[in-house]
Enzyme design. Sequence first.
Site, PDB file in Angstrom:
ATOM      1  CB  CYS A  59      -9.205   1.106  -3.713  1.00 45.70           C
ATOM      2  SG  CYS A  59     -10.560   0.798  -3.053  1.00 45.70           S
ATOM      3  CB  CYS A  62     -11.078  -0.167  -6.551  1.00 46.20           C
ATOM      4  SG  CYS A  62     -11.440   1.383  -5.627  1.00 46.20           S
TER       5      CYS A  62
END
Length: 523
Positions: A59, A62
């Site tokens: 991600c 993230c």
Amino acid sequence: MPGVRSLLLALAGVSLAPAVLAADASTDSSDVHALKTDTFKDFIKEHDLVLAEFYAPWCGHCKALAPEYEKAATELKSKNIQLAKVDCTEEADLCQEYGVEGYPTLKVFRGLDSHKPYNGARKSPAITSYMIKQSLPSVSVVTAENFEEVKSLDKVVVVAFIGEDDKETNKTYTALADSMRDDVLFAGTSSAELAKKEGVSLPAVVLYKEFDDRKDVYDGKFEAEALKAFIKSSSTPLVGEVGPETYSGYMSAGIPLAYIFADTAEEREQYASDFKDLAKKLKGKINFATIDSKAFGAHAANLNLIPEKFPAFAIQDTVSNKKYPFDQEKKLTKQDITKFVEGVIAGDIAPSVKSEAVPETNDGPVTVIVAHTYEEIVMNKDKDVLVEFYAPWCGHCKALAPKYDQLGSLYKDNKDFASKVTIAKVDATANDIPDEIQGFPTIKLFPADDKDKPVEYTGSRTIEDLANFVRDNGKHKVDAYDEKKVEKDGSDVTGKPKDAEAPPKPSDAPESEEKADKEHEEL
């Protein structure tokens, strides 16, 4: 109000919970605890307050959060506030148990039975400020000894001066603090002597802040809604700065926001000074804020300004999402900006509408919406309307497209169904829309005769589940799914939770949802 001891302990960073061993076995120096299924629940039980990040290694958001999260963990460690993380690609069942649907998902835990999402900015100062507020009582009791320290705990601190025997006023203030504790630090005292020193008499509310006049005294009736409006207005600088930490606050303020784009800090400072009197005159009607056009210049396109042509000025109605760009051929003079702002507020200046051309034909299984046809199609009071808000670059949107077409055919090919349900889509990067979109694809159902209460779809993206969603939440209860009429449906087309933050920013369009080379930062 809570006792003084609880506040002093929180200020000192003293732990009321027993010490525990670090939950991860790693030997690195990270202050973020990496938790697994077999360590998560014990860790939550043994700490009074934990912020947990549920993430996936692939991600992009993230990865961007990681250094900010680490900084916050280090800052909060001394206050006994723990930050943890869970890799959902390894701990899928645990993530499912806590309702993780996108990455990253951050949740605040007060024991296993009490958790709520963190929806603030993903920057270290914002995370730190939020968690400190969470660590304190909803109303912290202050005394003459700790008063100065409490006033400087955060950028904005609200202090009430209320007598101990004034039960009703105390009740109103405590309830207000409970409802706003995520945004503001609240404190209180019953000391008439301290009130006198601060130039007020019981009961009173004073808002202390690090900017403008440093403090504002509330002079209205002691009513929750009036106090809330005062706090929201007074806690916003006359001319603030739009950035990741402040953007969501401006968007939820309920009044328009005037953006002042400029490249340098010196320019922004000068414009802030130039427009301060206007901002003061219109306080409570419109917010003013500068914005770094080098870092966030791509956001100009969202306001129907030409990116890279700065300085620039625009107003956004944060409720209706209407945009009012100021002529970029003109200089930002006090006289012209004052006339423009007052014209927008008076309704004399029409909003700018970004829209694709209206389709010549719209006979496909999925009705195509553009800004100019949004009201006509979506707000048709006689029909349940399912709308997919998508972006052309979004991988999950591309994967959904053939299934969404099949879904549309279930209704379009049946005259009775077609008279009651519309399956539609809109490119949210190319059209101004009144809806707040946080990620792509976003799917919402606008029921017939109840258009002001759209229902967002959060289930798996299968044809059957989408059709059942329309049936269960639409006014007409149309049951259109027929497995004989669709190709093999299969499972959720995403295969994994969506990378949840992909806001509609045309000039930020990434090549994929996981990775994006962007010239500008995101708000």
